[in-house]
Design an enzyme around this catalytic site. Structure first.
Site, PDB file in Angstrom:
ATOM      1  N   ASP A 100       6.395   8.639  13.332  1.00 39.24           N
ATOM      2  CA  ASP A 100       6.967   7.899  14.459  1.00 39.24           C
ATOM      3  C   ASP A 100       8.475   7.655  14.333  1.00 39.24           C
ATOM      4  O   ASP A 100       9.272   8.156  15.126  1.00 39.24           O
ATOM      5  CB  ASP A 100       6.192   6.603  14.747  1.00 39.24           C
ATOM      6  CG  ASP A 100       5.918   5.747  13.511  1.00 39.24           C
ATOM      7  OD1 ASP A 100       6.398   6.106  12.415  1.00 39.24           O
ATOM      8  OD2 ASP A 100       5.235   4.719  13.645  1.00 39.24           O
ATOM      9  N   ASP A 133       0.819  -1.222   0.000  1.00 35.94           N
ATOM     10  CA  ASP A 133       0.000   0.000   0.000  1.00 35.94           C
ATOM     11  C   ASP A 133       0.845   1.260   0.000  1.00 35.94           C
ATOM     12  O   ASP A 133       1.983   1.274   0.465  1.00 35.94           O
ATOM     13  CB  ASP A 133      -1.046  -0.003   1.115  1.00 35.94           C
ATOM     14  CG  ASP A 133      -0.469  -0.370   2.461  1.00 35.94           C
ATOM     15  OD1 ASP A 133      -1.043  -1.242   3.117  1.00 35.94           O
ATOM     16  OD2 ASP A 133       0.562   0.228   2.850  1.00 35.94           O
ATOM     17  N   ASP A 166       0.993   5.455   0.618  1.00 32.76           N
ATOM     18  CA  ASP A 166       0.415   6.626   1.261  1.00 32.76           C
ATOM     19  C   ASP A 166       0.980   7.875   0.618  1.00 32.76           C
ATOM     20  O   ASP A 166       2.162   7.956   0.298  1.00 32.76           O
ATOM     21  CB  ASP A 166       0.759   6.634   2.757  1.00 32.76           C
ATOM     22  CG  ASP A 166       0.136   5.454   3.487  1.00 32.76           C
ATOM     23  OD1 ASP A 166      -0.938   5.000   3.059  1.00 32.76           O
ATOM     24  OD2 ASP A 166       0.724   4.984   4.476  1.00 32.76           O
TER      25      ASP A 166
HETATM   26  P1  ATP Z   1       3.627  -1.135   6.989  1.00 36.65           P
HETATM   27  O1  ATP Z   1       2.594  -0.601   6.060  1.00 36.65           O
HETATM   28  O2  ATP Z   1       4.752  -1.812   6.363  1.00 36.65           O
HETATM   29  O3  ATP Z   1       3.031  -1.918   8.080  1.00 36.65           O
HETATM   30  P2  ATP Z   1       3.997   1.614   7.620  1.00 36.65           P
HETATM   31  O4  ATP Z   1       5.166   2.344   8.215  1.00 36.65           O
HETATM   32  O5  ATP Z   1       3.605   1.984   6.238  1.00 36.65           O
HETATM   33  O6  ATP Z   1       4.320   0.082   7.739  1.00 36.65           O
HETATM   34  P3  ATP Z   1       1.364   2.396   8.322  1.00 36.65           P
HETATM   35  O7  ATP Z   1       0.542   2.005   9.492  1.00 36.65           O
HETATM   36  O8  ATP Z   1       0.912   2.046   6.958  1.00 36.65           O
HETATM   37  O9  ATP Z   1       2.792   1.786   8.592  1.00 36.65           O
HETATM   38  O10 ATP Z   1       1.583   3.960   8.454  1.00 36.65           O
HETATM   39  C1  ATP Z   1       2.044   4.778   7.388  1.00 36.65           C
HETATM   40  C2  ATP Z   1       2.920   5.900   7.929  1.00 36.65           C
HETATM   41  O11 ATP Z   1       2.182   6.732   8.809  1.00 36.65           O
HETATM   42  C3  ATP Z   1       4.113   5.436   8.744  1.00 36.65           C
HETATM   43  O12 ATP Z   1       5.209   5.110   7.924  1.00 36.65           O
HETATM   44  C4  ATP Z   1       4.398   6.647   9.617  1.00 36.65           C
HETATM   45  O13 ATP Z   1       5.087   7.647   8.893  1.00 36.65           O
HETATM   46  C5  ATP Z   1       3.003   7.158   9.902  1.00 36.65           C
HETATM   47  N1  ATP Z   1       2.464   6.560  11.141  1.00 36.65           N
HETATM   48  C6  ATP Z   1       1.708   5.433  11.231  1.00 36.65           C
HETATM   49  N2  ATP Z   1       1.378   5.187  12.503  1.00 36.65           N
HETATM   50  C7  ATP Z   1       1.923   6.169  13.239  1.00 36.65           C
HETATM   51  C8  ATP Z   1       1.909   6.481  14.629  1.00 36.65           C
HETATM   52  N3  ATP Z   1       1.290   5.696  15.508  1.00 36.65           N
HETATM   53  N4  ATP Z   1       2.557   7.592  15.020  1.00 36.65           N
HETATM   54  C9  ATP Z   1       3.176   8.398  14.136  1.00 36.65           C
HETATM   55  N5  ATP Z   1       3.230   8.149  12.836  1.00 36.65           N
HETATM   56  C10 ATP Z   1       2.604   7.066  12.370  1.00 36.65           C
HETATM   57 MG    MG Z   2       1.881   1.269   5.135  1.00 40.56          MG
END
Ligand code: ATP
Ligand code: MG
Length: 462
Positions: A148, A70, A72
């Site tokens: 984060d 996915d 973003d």
């Molecule tokens: P994956 O999709 O591989 O599980 P991800 O880092 O993309 O990991 P997501 O939950 O899709 O995780 O979140 C997208 C982005 O949003 C993260 O990379 C981060 O920059 C931000 N993010 C997500 N959750 C948090 C949080 N709890 N606090 C701060 N920033 C966050």
């Molecule tokens: Mg993600």
């Protein structure tokens, strides 16, 4: 590469940050690896005069050579402005307002840069240091420092295909470090789920949690008690059912986080049967990871049933020792354990029912009268329950004979099955599974759970 390194990640004044900008010629992100939906969103925003970046896990994974599922997008367009650009767009979320642009099965999440918003009248709600709502918009620098981990705050700019780093994420990507942006304790207090994310992403990427980000975890772990159980269910799926479940389990165990989300599992891993149970979980998680990696289906019911098996077994045994009939003790034990678990992680009803069925069918493998055998063989949960029996047989030698018998029963045709069923049942049948006397190891080789290459015990990695 641009030699200008970003300022220290503990910078709180976003305005002072100088980004490191890596031009297209010096990084490996190719548009070929970005989904068509994400590219369409990025180009459309850009053509409309807005800033448009790919951000977060997708940029991180692309730089590591992975294939993100996915994507973003971050932009300076407000959610309403974004919606005006796309027919296939809906706005979601109250806590964090986002735009979802839908292309068939793909959903591209578009977030407006979040700001620091310390002017007092912003739409942000913070209670006891915890961020409950955050709809303050700001600059890209502000957006970067409220993310984060540094490796999650990298931006891919559709305007010139460069990568922008405001917090030292590239360096940490290079040294495989999960480092929180800003003060770790404050960031965990704002959102305790970040502790789980640290473990999960370290497991997924094979990274190490930076010492200053690891240090407060044990101390702050109890803050997870206040996180909504539904959010913890979503996070549990990402921890355990995304191909790196065993590494996640070990990480949670080592950082004393497991007890916050699966208290009964953590207690059993410290209890009298910890070696056996640890190995059983090792087999389960290894085979689940293997299935995920080869795109086979996996169900949370099976995995969660394994995680709570020893607690259910021990609870049932205790009730039986106190004089309760096994037929009553097992469902009561299942119910108790499920009830306690539900206060932490909200397991949706359909999975909860699946778990209870898998457990309830276990004693029925002991019963080999003709009618019962046929009934069990045609039970809709037979397959899952049998796989569960196979898993248990890795550790409970007395079950190996049962596994072999049921394997033959499944393969046998009608006549062959009838012959099997008229033979006298082996000794020990119809005793509760807990009372089956330990027999000598049968001749046959012990069966391994599918894909389990030895089943590393969970507690062998501390
Ligand atoms: P994956 O999709 O591989 O599980 P991800 O880092 O993309 O990991 P997501 O939950 O899709 O995780 O979140 C997208 C982005 O949003 C993260 O990379 C981060 O920059 C931000 N993010 C997500 N959750 C948090 C949080 N709890 N606090 C701060 N920033 C966050
Ligand atoms: Mg993600």
């Amino acid at each position: 590469m641009n030699p200008a390194a970003p300022q220290s990640s503990s910078t709180t004044s976003a305005a002072a940050i100088v980004p490191r900008i890596v031009p297209r010629s010096e990084h490996g992100i190719s548009r070929k690896n970005i989904s068509s939906g994400a590219l369409r969103v990025l180009y459309r925003l850009h053509e409309a005069g807005y800033k448009a970046f790919l951000v977060g896990g997708a940029v991180r994974d692309l730089l590591l050579g992975g294939h993100p599922k996915d994507f973003d997008v971050a932009t300076d367009a407000t959610p309403e402005q974004t919606r005006a650009l796309f027919r296939n767009c809906r706005l979601i979320g109250r806590r964090f307002r986002l735009a979802h642009v839908v292309f068939g099965r793909e959903i591209v999440e578009v977030a407006t840069f979040r700001g620091i918003g310390e002017d007092g009248n912003a739409d942000r709600q913070v209670v006891d240091g915890r961020i409950l709502r955050d709809n303050v918009y700001g600059s890209i620098e502000e957006d970067a420092i409220r993310r984060d981990f540094t490796v999650n705050a990298l931006y891919y700019d559709i305007a010139d295909f460069s990568v922008r780093d405001y917090v030292g994420g590239l360096e940490d990507l290079h040294s495989h470090a999960m480092r929180l942006i800003g003060d770790p304790e404050q960031r965990y207090r704002e959102d305790p789920v970040r502790m789980l994310r640290a473990v999960r992403l370290a497991a997924k990427l094979g990274f190490t949690i930076a010492p200053e980000a690891a240090e407060p975890i044990q101390r702050l772990a109890p803050l997870l008690a206040d996180v909504a159980p539904a959010r913890l269910f979503d996070e549990s799926l990402k921890l355990f059912l995304a191909g790196h479940g065993l590494a996640s389990l070990r990480g949670l165990h080592n950082h004393d986080l497991l007890g916050q989300i699966f208290p009964a599992t953590a207690a059993a891993l410290a209890g009298p049967n910890r070696a056996t149970f640890g190995r059983m979980l090792g087999y389960t998680f290894e085979s689940t990871d293997e299935r995920v990696r080869s795109d086979k289906t996996v169900t949370p019911a099976f995995l969660f049933a394994a995680m709570l098996w020893e607690p259910v077994r021990a609870t049932a045994q205790k009730l039986i020792d106190e004089g309760t009939e096994p037929a009553v003790a097992w469902p009561v034990a299942a119910d108790r354990v499920m009830h306690e678990q539900a206060s932490r992680v909200a397991i949706p009803r359909r999975f909860g029912l699946g778990m209870e069925e898998i457990w309830a069918l276990q004693p029925r493998f002991e019963q080999r009268q003709k009618k019962r055998v046929n009934r069990l063989l045609s039970h809709p949960r037979f397959r899952a329950a049998f796989d569960f029996l196979v898993l248990r047989a890795n550790e409970e030698a007395e079950l190996v004979e049962l596994v072999d018998w049921w394997t033959e029963a499944q393969e046998a045709g009608g006549a062959e099955l009838s012959r099997m069923l008229t033979q006298p049942a082996p000794a020990g049948d119809d005793e509760g599974i807990e009372r089956a006397p330990a027999r000598k190891r049968p001749r046959r080789r012990r069966r391994k759970a599918p894909g389990a290459g030895g089943g590393a015990p969970v507690d062998a990695v501390e």
